[in-house]
Design a protein around this motif. Structure first.
Motif, PDB file in Angstrom:
ATOM      1  N   LEU A  99      98.763  53.870  43.343  1.00  0.00           N
ATOM      2  CA  LEU A  99      99.134  55.005  42.502  1.00  0.00           C
ATOM      3  C   LEU A  99      99.061  54.657  41.009  1.00  0.00           C
ATOM      4  CD1 LEU A  99     100.282  57.905  42.477  1.00  0.00           C
ATOM      5  CD2 LEU A  99     102.556  56.907  42.756  1.00  0.00           C
ATOM      6  N   LEU A 100      99.063  53.379  40.673  1.00  0.00           N
ATOM      7  CA  LEU A 100      99.109  52.959  39.272  1.00  0.00           C
ATOM      8  C   LEU A 100      97.931  53.457  38.424  1.00  0.00           C
ATOM      9  CD1 LEU A 100     100.618  49.377  39.648  1.00  0.00           C
ATOM     10  CD2 LEU A 100     101.775  51.512  39.001  1.00  0.00           C
ATOM     11  N   PRO A 101      96.686  53.423  38.913  1.00  0.00           N
ATOM     12  CA  PRO A 101      95.596  53.992  38.102  1.00  0.00           C
ATOM     13  C   PRO A 101      95.778  55.503  37.859  1.00  0.00           C
ATOM     14  CG  PRO A 101      94.689  52.616  39.844  1.00  0.00           C
ATOM     15  CD  PRO A 101      96.153  52.748  40.109  1.00  0.00           C
ATOM     16  N   VAL A 102      96.357  56.177  38.834  1.00  0.00           N
ATOM     17  CA  VAL A 102      96.633  57.605  38.673  1.00  0.00           C
ATOM     18  C   VAL A 102      97.682  57.797  37.576  1.00  0.00           C
ATOM     19  CG1 VAL A 102      97.501  59.690  39.822  1.00  0.00           C
ATOM     20  CG2 VAL A 102      96.048  58.077  41.078  1.00  0.00           C
ATOM     21  N   LEU A 103      98.701  56.936  37.569  1.00  0.00           N
ATOM     22  CA  LEU A 103      99.720  56.988  36.512  1.00  0.00           C
ATOM     23  C   LEU A 103      99.092  56.778  35.140  1.00  0.00           C
ATOM     24  CD1 LEU A 103     102.818  54.988  37.808  1.00  0.00           C
ATOM     25  CD2 LEU A 103     102.732  57.380  37.169  1.00  0.00           C
ATOM     26  N   SER A 104      98.176  55.837  35.047  1.00  0.00           N
ATOM     27  CA  SER A 104      97.494  55.581  33.764  1.00  0.00           C
ATOM     28  C   SER A 104      96.714  56.808  33.313  1.00  0.00           C
ATOM     29  CB  SER A 104      96.553  54.383  33.883  1.00  0.00           C
ATOM     30  OG  SER A 104      97.290  53.218  34.121  1.00  0.00           O
ATOM     31  N   GLN A 105      96.021  57.447  34.239  1.00  0.00           N
ATOM     32  CA  GLN A 105      95.265  58.648  33.895  1.00  0.00           C
ATOM     33  C   GLN A 105      96.192  59.797  33.501  1.00  0.00           C
ATOM     34  OE1 GLN A 105      91.880  59.183  33.534  1.00  0.00           O
ATOM     35  NE2 GLN A 105      91.972  56.965  33.523  1.00  0.00           N
ATOM     36  N   LEU A 106      97.338  59.912  34.179  1.00  0.00           N
ATOM     37  CA  LEU A 106      98.314  60.939  33.802  1.00  0.00           C
ATOM     38  C   LEU A 106      98.853  60.690  32.393  1.00  0.00           C
ATOM     39  CD1 LEU A 106     100.389  61.505  37.057  1.00  0.00           C
ATOM     40  CD2 LEU A 106      99.034  63.204  35.829  1.00  0.00           C
ATOM     41  N   GLU A 107      99.029  59.419  32.056  1.00  0.00           N
ATOM     42  CA  GLU A 107      99.502  59.077  30.711  1.00  0.00           C
ATOM     43  C   GLU A 107      98.487  59.525  29.663  1.00  0.00           C
ATOM     44  OE1 GLU A 107     101.000  55.199  28.156  1.00  0.00           O
ATOM     45  OE2 GLU A 107      99.779  54.886  29.949  1.00  0.00           O
ATOM     46  N   TRP A 109      96.136  61.829  29.988  1.00  0.00           N
ATOM     47  CA  TRP A 109      96.093  63.288  29.983  1.00  0.00           C
ATOM     48  C   TRP A 109      97.314  63.866  29.273  1.00  0.00           C
ATOM     49  CZ3 TRP A 109      99.213  67.168  31.895  1.00  0.00           C
ATOM     50  CH2 TRP A 109      98.659  68.447  31.860  1.00  0.00           C
ATOM     51  N   GLY A 110      98.486  63.284  29.521  1.00  0.00           N
ATOM     52  CA  GLY A 110      99.706  63.757  28.873  1.00  0.00           C
ATOM     53  C   GLY A 110      99.645  63.636  27.360  1.00  0.00           C
ATOM     54  N   LYS A 111      99.120  62.517  26.869  1.00  0.00           N
ATOM     55  CA  LYS A 111      98.981  62.332  25.420  1.00  0.00           C
ATOM     56  C   LYS A 111      98.014  63.353  24.832  1.00  0.00           C
ATOM     57  CE  LYS A 111     100.123  57.427  25.274  1.00  0.00           C
ATOM     58  NZ  LYS A 111      99.624  56.066  25.078  1.00  0.00           N
ATOM     59  N   GLU A 112      96.900  63.579  25.528  1.00  0.00           N
ATOM     60  CA  GLU A 112      95.929  64.562  25.047  1.00  0.00           C
ATOM     61  C   GLU A 112      96.520  65.963  25.043  1.00  0.00           C
ATOM     62  OE1 GLU A 112      92.386  64.181  27.427  1.00  0.00           O
ATOM     63  OE2 GLU A 112      91.983  62.155  26.692  1.00  0.00           O
ATOM     64  N   HIS A 113      97.256  66.279  26.072  1.00  0.00           N
ATOM     65  CA  HIS A 113      97.852  67.611  26.163  1.00  0.00           C
ATOM     66  C   HIS A 113      98.894  67.815  25.066  1.00  0.00           C
ATOM     67  CE1 HIS A 113     100.318  70.901  27.808  1.00  0.00           C
ATOM     68  NE2 HIS A 113      99.141  71.342  28.211  1.00  0.00           N
ATOM     69  N   LYS A 114      99.750  66.814  24.838  1.00  0.00           N
ATOM     70  CA  LYS A 114     100.739  66.900  23.752  1.00  0.00           C
ATOM     71  C   LYS A 114     100.054  67.126  22.416  1.00  0.00           C
ATOM     72  CE  LYS A 114     104.538  64.002  25.388  1.00  0.00           C
ATOM     73  NZ  LYS A 114     105.262  62.755  25.145  1.00  0.00           N
ATOM     74  N   ALA A 115      98.981  66.363  22.179  1.00  0.00           N
ATOM     75  CA  ALA A 115      98.246  66.483  20.913  1.00  0.00           C
ATOM     76  C   ALA A 115      97.647  67.887  20.773  1.00  0.00           C
ATOM     77  CB  ALA A 115      97.145  65.435  20.814  1.00  0.00           C
ATOM     78  N   SER A 116      97.121  68.439  21.842  1.00  0.00           N
ATOM     79  CA  SER A 116      96.520  69.776  21.778  1.00  0.00           C
ATOM     80  C   SER A 116      97.581  70.843  21.530  1.00  0.00           C
ATOM     81  CB  SER A 116      95.733  70.088  23.054  1.00  0.00           C
ATOM     82  OG  SER A 116      96.596  70.359  24.137  1.00  0.00           O
ATOM     83  N   LYS A 117      98.779  70.634  22.050  1.00  0.00           N
ATOM     84  CA  LYS A 117      99.864  71.603  21.825  1.00  0.00           C
ATOM     85  C   LYS A 117     100.333  71.587  20.382  1.00  0.00           C
ATOM     86  CE  LYS A 117     101.915  73.586  24.730  1.00  0.00           C
ATOM     87  NZ  LYS A 117     101.838  74.946  25.179  1.00  0.00           N
ATOM     88  N   LYS A 118     100.285  70.408  19.741  1.00  0.00           N
ATOM     89  CA  LYS A 118     100.690  70.299  18.346  1.00  0.00           C
ATOM     90  C   LYS A 118      99.739  71.027  17.427  1.00  0.00           C
ATOM     91  CE  LYS A 118     103.271  66.020  18.772  1.00  0.00           C
ATOM     92  NZ  LYS A 118     103.360  64.613  18.436  1.00  0.00           N
ATOM     93  N   LYS A 119      98.461  71.106  17.821  1.00  0.00           N
ATOM     94  CA  LYS A 119      97.445  71.764  17.003  1.00  0.00           C
ATOM     95  C   LYS A 119      97.613  73.280  16.998  1.00  0.00           C
ATOM     96  CE  LYS A 119      93.997  68.181  17.723  1.00  0.00           C
ATOM     97  NZ  LYS A 119      92.722  67.829  18.357  1.00  0.00           N
ATOM     98  N   GLU A 120      98.268  73.802  17.999  1.00  0.00           N
ATOM     99  CA  GLU A 120      98.428  75.274  18.095  1.00  0.00           C
ATOM    100  C   GLU A 120      99.364  75.812  17.054  1.00  0.00           C
ATOM    101  OE1 GLU A 120      99.600  76.132  22.098  1.00  0.00           O
ATOM    102  OE2 GLU A 120      97.668  75.556  22.889  1.00  0.00           O
TER     103      GLU A 120
END
Length: 120
Positions: A99-107, A109-120
């Motif tokens: 599950l660890l590689p999935v956790l890394s990918q979620l991390e 994705w989460g950073k990218e999503h947070k950044a995209s929300k800040k741009k709005e």
């Protein structure tokens, strides 16, 4: 929150899990704490108190429940040492480590999503 065995909601959940591996996987790791526990166990095995201290705001009861669930689902291995007082350690199982590689990918994705929300 538990779902009554006879409920339509439970039947729908079982059907979705049997048809879709992604839904099955998400249901295994869903909730507030399981990913946090996996994150803490990714480098080393830890005792209950160490886990409790590393995960802010989790109650002992909730940590106990989540570890039991994870053990039942073969995500963690619980080792009890025959000592006085008893020593118990938790570590990710082989399937839990996958599950660890999935956790890394979620991390990521989460950073990218947070950044995209800040741009709005």
């Amino acid at each position: 929150m538990s779902i009554k065995e006879s409920s339509t909601n439970n039947e729908n959940k079982k059907t979705m899990e049997s048809c879709c591996s992604e839904i099955y996987a998400v249901n295994l790791i869903s909730g507030r704490w399981i990913l946090s526990i996996c994150y803490q166990l990714k480098q080393e095995r830890l005792r209950f108190v160490e886990l409790k201290n590393r995960i802010p705001n989790i109650s002992e009861r909730m940590l106990t429940l989540q570890l039991k669930k994870m053990e039942q689902e073969n995500l963690v291995i619980k080792t009890v040492y025959a000592e006085v007082p008893p020593r118990v350690e938790y570590e990710l199982s082989e399937i839990g480590k996958k599950l660890l590689p999935v956790l890394s990918q979620l991390e990521v994705w989460g950073k990218e999503h947070k950044a995209s929300k800040k741009k709005e």
